[in-house]
Design a protein around this motif. Structure first.
Motif, PDB file in Angstrom:
ATOM      1  N   PRO A 134      49.206  43.591  48.999  1.00 48.29           N
ATOM      2  CA  PRO A 134      50.600  43.629  48.861  1.00 48.29           C
ATOM      3  C   PRO A 134      50.950  44.357  47.405  1.00 48.29           C
ATOM      4  CG  PRO A 134      49.695  41.229  48.155  1.00 48.29           C
ATOM      5  CD  PRO A 134      48.637  42.100  48.886  1.00 48.29           C
ATOM      6  N   THR A 135      51.937  45.118  47.425  1.00 50.27           N
ATOM      7  CA  THR A 135      52.517  45.527  46.061  1.00 50.27           C
ATOM      8  C   THR A 135      53.299  44.622  45.471  1.00 50.27           C
ATOM      9  OG1 THR A 135      52.626  47.814  47.362  1.00 50.27           O
ATOM     10  CG2 THR A 135      53.601  47.375  45.055  1.00 50.27           C
ATOM     11  N   PRO A 136      52.545  44.310  44.201  1.00 50.10           N
ATOM     12  CA  PRO A 136      53.443  43.314  43.419  1.00 50.10           C
ATOM     13  C   PRO A 136      54.866  43.860  42.966  1.00 50.10           C
ATOM     14  CG  PRO A 136      51.205  43.570  42.237  1.00 50.10           C
ATOM     15  CD  PRO A 136      51.483  44.736  43.346  1.00 50.10           C
ATOM     16  N   LYS A 137      55.589  42.728  42.694  1.00 44.99           N
ATOM     17  CA  LYS A 137      56.813  43.091  41.996  1.00 44.99           C
ATOM     18  C   LYS A 137      56.851  42.799  40.846  1.00 44.99           C
ATOM     19  CE  LYS A 137      61.631  40.790  42.576  1.00 44.99           C
ATOM     20  NZ  LYS A 137      62.180  39.870  43.038  1.00 44.99           N
ATOM     21  N   VAL A 138      57.193  44.021  40.284  1.00 44.90           N
ATOM     22  CA  VAL A 138      57.141  44.122  38.808  1.00 44.90           C
ATOM     23  C   VAL A 138      58.596  43.779  38.059  1.00 44.90           C
ATOM     24  CG1 VAL A 138      56.647  45.730  36.819  1.00 44.90           C
ATOM     25  CG2 VAL A 138      55.227  45.741  38.838  1.00 44.90           C
ATOM     26  N   PHE A 142      51.909  37.662  42.187  1.00 40.15           N
ATOM     27  CA  PHE A 142      52.102  37.385  43.745  1.00 40.15           C
ATOM     28  C   PHE A 142      53.227  36.466  43.944  1.00 40.15           C
ATOM     29  CE2 PHE A 142      47.711  39.066  43.089  1.00 40.15           C
ATOM     30  CZ  PHE A 142      47.649  39.936  43.951  1.00 40.15           C
ATOM     31  N   TYR A 143      53.836  36.045  42.954  1.00 40.97           N
ATOM     32  CA  TYR A 143      54.906  34.991  43.221  1.00 40.97           C
ATOM     33  C   TYR A 143      56.425  35.618  43.796  1.00 40.97           C
ATOM     34  CZ  TYR A 143      52.533  30.786  41.343  1.00 40.97           C
ATOM     35  OH  TYR A 143      51.810  29.799  40.994  1.00 40.97           O
ATOM     36  N   ASP A 144      56.097  36.178  44.998  1.00 42.38           N
ATOM     37  CA  ASP A 144      57.351  36.886  45.353  1.00 42.38           C
ATOM     38  C   ASP A 144      57.106  36.284  46.935  1.00 42.38           C
ATOM     39  OD1 ASP A 144      59.135  39.258  45.803  1.00 42.38           O
ATOM     40  OD2 ASP A 144      57.838  39.594  47.535  1.00 42.38           O
ATOM     41  N   THR A 145      58.236  35.860  47.705  1.00 36.22           N
ATOM     42  CA  THR A 145      58.469  35.349  48.890  1.00 36.22           C
ATOM     43  C   THR A 145      57.669  36.143  50.122  1.00 36.22           C
ATOM     44  OG1 THR A 145      60.349  34.095  48.252  1.00 36.22           O
ATOM     45  CG2 THR A 145      60.004  34.109  50.693  1.00 36.22           C
ATOM     46  N   THR A 146      58.018  37.454  49.864  1.00 39.51           N
ATOM     47  CA  THR A 146      57.482  38.320  50.945  1.00 39.51           C
ATOM     48  C   THR A 146      55.900  38.482  50.849  1.00 39.51           C
ATOM     49  OG1 THR A 146      59.434  39.711  50.880  1.00 39.51           O
ATOM     50  CG2 THR A 146      57.175  40.605  51.953  1.00 39.51           C
ATOM     51  N   ILE A 147      55.300  38.470  49.759  1.00 38.49           N
ATOM     52  CA  ILE A 147      54.137  38.446  49.523  1.00 38.49           C
ATOM     53  C   ILE A 147      53.281  37.232  49.713  1.00 38.49           C
ATOM     54  CG2 ILE A 147      52.179  38.919  47.673  1.00 38.49           C
ATOM     55  CD1 ILE A 147      54.225  40.649  46.251  1.00 38.49           C
ATOM     56  N   ALA A 199      60.969  30.123  45.663  1.00 38.70           N
ATOM     57  CA  ALA A 199      62.133  31.038  46.199  1.00 38.70           C
ATOM     58  C   ALA A 199      63.242  31.467  45.153  1.00 38.70           C
ATOM     59  CB  ALA A 199      62.681  30.448  47.415  1.00 38.70           C
ATOM     60  N   SER A 200      63.351  30.339  44.216  1.00 37.74           N
ATOM     61  CA  SER A 200      64.171  30.558  43.090  1.00 37.74           C
ATOM     62  C   SER A 200      63.577  31.067  42.042  1.00 37.74           C
ATOM     63  CB  SER A 200      64.910  29.264  43.021  1.00 37.74           C
ATOM     64  OG  SER A 200      64.211  28.178  42.379  1.00 37.74           O
ATOM     65  N   SER A 201      62.543  31.612  42.137  1.00 37.35           N
ATOM     66  CA  SER A 201      61.702  32.190  40.774  1.00 37.35           C
ATOM     67  C   SER A 201      61.385  31.329  39.756  1.00 37.35           C
ATOM     68  CB  SER A 201      62.725  33.376  40.316  1.00 37.35           C
ATOM     69  OG  SER A 201      62.988  34.199  40.981  1.00 37.35           O
ATOM     70  N   SER A 202      61.386  29.950  40.113  1.00 33.60           N
ATOM     71  CA  SER A 202      60.741  29.088  39.020  1.00 33.60           C
ATOM     72  C   SER A 202      59.343  28.960  39.155  1.00 33.60           C
ATOM     73  CB  SER A 202      61.298  27.650  39.251  1.00 33.60           C
ATOM     74  OG  SER A 202      62.658  27.687  39.012  1.00 33.60           O
ATOM     75  N   ARG A 203      58.604  28.869  38.310  1.00 29.77           N
ATOM     76  CA  ARG A 203      57.062  29.148  38.464  1.00 29.77           C
ATOM     77  C   ARG A 203      56.472  27.887  38.071  1.00 29.77           C
ATOM     78  NH1 ARG A 203      58.683  32.970  40.494  1.00 29.77           N
ATOM     79  NH2 ARG A 203      58.764  34.758  39.900  1.00 29.77           N
ATOM     80  N   GLY A 204      55.262  27.435  38.936  1.00 32.18           N
ATOM     81  CA  GLY A 204      54.658  26.094  38.437  1.00 32.18           C
ATOM     82  C   GLY A 204      53.006  26.630  38.518  1.00 32.18           C
ATOM     83  N   SER A 205      52.274  25.619  38.748  1.00 31.54           N
ATOM     84  CA  SER A 205      50.727  26.106  38.361  1.00 31.54           C
ATOM     85  C   SER A 205      50.313  26.468  39.914  1.00 31.54           C
ATOM     86  CB  SER A 205      49.955  24.712  37.840  1.00 31.54           C
ATOM     87  OG  SER A 205      50.111  23.643  38.735  1.00 31.54           O
ATOM     88  N   TYR A 206      50.958  26.448  40.841  1.00 28.34           N
ATOM     89  CA  TYR A 206      50.369  26.752  42.138  1.00 28.34           C
ATOM     90  C   TYR A 206      51.650  27.218  42.888  1.00 28.34           C
ATOM     91  CZ  TYR A 206      52.117  21.895  43.273  1.00 28.34           C
ATOM     92  OH  TYR A 206      52.630  21.005  43.498  1.00 28.34           O
ATOM     93  N   ALA A 207      51.663  27.867  44.061  1.00 27.69           N
ATOM     94  CA  ALA A 207      52.591  28.215  44.823  1.00 27.69           C
ATOM     95  C   ALA A 207      52.173  27.303  46.222  1.00 27.69           C
ATOM     96  CB  ALA A 207      52.463  29.883  45.419  1.00 27.69           C
ATOM     97  N   VAL A 209      50.259  23.895  52.254  1.00 29.56           N
ATOM     98  CA  VAL A 209      49.044  24.487  51.779  1.00 29.56           C
ATOM     99  C   VAL A 209      49.543  25.074  50.161  1.00 29.56           C
ATOM    100  CG1 VAL A 209      47.387  26.373  51.999  1.00 29.56           C
ATOM    101  CG2 VAL A 209      48.407  25.265  54.104  1.00 29.56           C
ATOM    102  N   ARG A 210      48.700  24.699  49.416  1.00 31.80           N
ATOM    103  CA  ARG A 210      48.800  25.119  47.889  1.00 31.80           C
ATOM    104  C   ARG A 210      47.759  26.507  47.714  1.00 31.80           C
ATOM    105  NH1 ARG A 210      48.808  19.670  44.316  1.00 31.80           N
ATOM    106  NH2 ARG A 210      50.739  18.782  45.257  1.00 31.80           N
ATOM    107  N   LEU A 211      48.109  27.462  46.988  1.00 27.13           N
ATOM    108  CA  LEU A 211      47.482  28.535  46.484  1.00 27.13           C
ATOM    109  C   LEU A 211      47.229  28.315  44.858  1.00 27.13           C
ATOM    110  CD1 LEU A 211      49.633  29.538  48.854  1.00 27.13           C
ATOM    111  CD2 LEU A 211      48.417  31.737  48.314  1.00 27.13           C
ATOM    112  N   LEU A 212      46.400  27.504  44.835  1.00 29.17           N
ATOM    113  CA  LEU A 212      46.180  27.269  43.329  1.00 29.17           C
ATOM    114  C   LEU A 212      45.862  28.771  42.518  1.00 29.17           C
ATOM    115  CD1 LEU A 212      43.590  24.237  44.215  1.00 29.17           C
ATOM    116  CD2 LEU A 212      45.951  24.195  43.376  1.00 29.17           C
ATOM    117  N   GLU A 213      46.102  28.592  41.320  1.00 28.96           N
ATOM    118  CA  GLU A 213      45.995  29.316  40.199  1.00 28.96           C
ATOM    119  C   GLU A 213      46.460  30.908  40.784  1.00 28.96           C
ATOM    120  OE1 GLU A 213      41.938  28.892  38.696  1.00 28.96           O
ATOM    121  OE2 GLU A 213      42.364  26.935  38.322  1.00 28.96           O
TER     122      GLU A 213
END
Length: 192
Positions: free
Chosen positions: A187-191, A89-94, A113-121, A80-84
């Motif tokens: 969720p509390t976003p990771k800063v 919110f790019y934290d595994t727990t969230i 999981a390795s903190s790389s970012r894309g256009s979706y999760a 499942v993709r979470l678009l945009e």
């Protein structure tokens, strides 16, 4: 109905395992696939729905006390993709908490999981096909859309295989339809 030899040949072609893969016929069109390599297992489990010929191949993790004569087909593992999705919110727990609104989260995308970012999760989720599929959840004040990979013939109204929502002839109780707008605990976003 697919024969054992044909299925074994086709899944080897589809999945291209790196290591040995054994197939056991459990009867009633259920098969147990045993992988020698965890990477092959992860790839297949989260690879989404597959078709062998014109037959849908549902994939789910092994569960104890399985009996083919009593088994029902009620869930499938799917990406499942979470678009945009906003970056906070790019934290595994969230991501697992957001995905749990749909079902049991089996895996998160390795890049996330390795903190790389894309256009979706991406999340691999065990989807319950006996309930209408959820395509939106609220995360705080945000309405987050989900996109199911490779499920062109699943109905988001009744959750059944074989037709799309616009052709659905099943009546869904109103309280089931309300699940589309279920709210995920904030969720509390990771800063960073």
């Amino acid at each position: 109905m697919v024969g054992f030899n044909y299925l074994t040949f086709k899944i080897n072609v589809l999945w291209k395992p790196m290591a040995k893969m054994d197939c056991v016929d459990l009867g009633k069109d259920f098969f147990l696939i045993e992988f020698s390599d965890d990477g092959d297992y992860d790839k297949v489990l989260c690879g989404g729905p597959r078709f062998v010929g014109e037959h849908f191949l549902a994939i789910k993790p092994w569960g104890p006390y399985f009996k083919a004569l009593e088994a029902t087909f009620s869930s499938v593992a799917n990406w499942v993709r979470l678009l945009e999705l906003p970056i906070e919110f790019y934290d595994t727990t969230i991501l697992r908490q957001i995905g749990s609104a749909i079902g049991l989260v089996l895996r998160t995308d390795s890049f996330i999981a390795s903190s790389s970012r894309g256009s979706y999760a991406r999340l691999c989720i065990q989807i319950n096909l006996e309930k209408p599929l959820i395509n939106i959840v609220r995360v705080r004040h945000l309405k987050q859309k989900f996109m199911y990979k490779g499920i062109g013939s699943l109905c988001f109204c009744c959750g059944r295989l074989g037709h799309k929502q616009e052709n659905c002839c099943y009546n869904i109780r109103p309280n089931e339809k309300e699940r589309v707008e279920d709210e995920v605990a904030s969720p509390t976003p990771k800063v960073s």
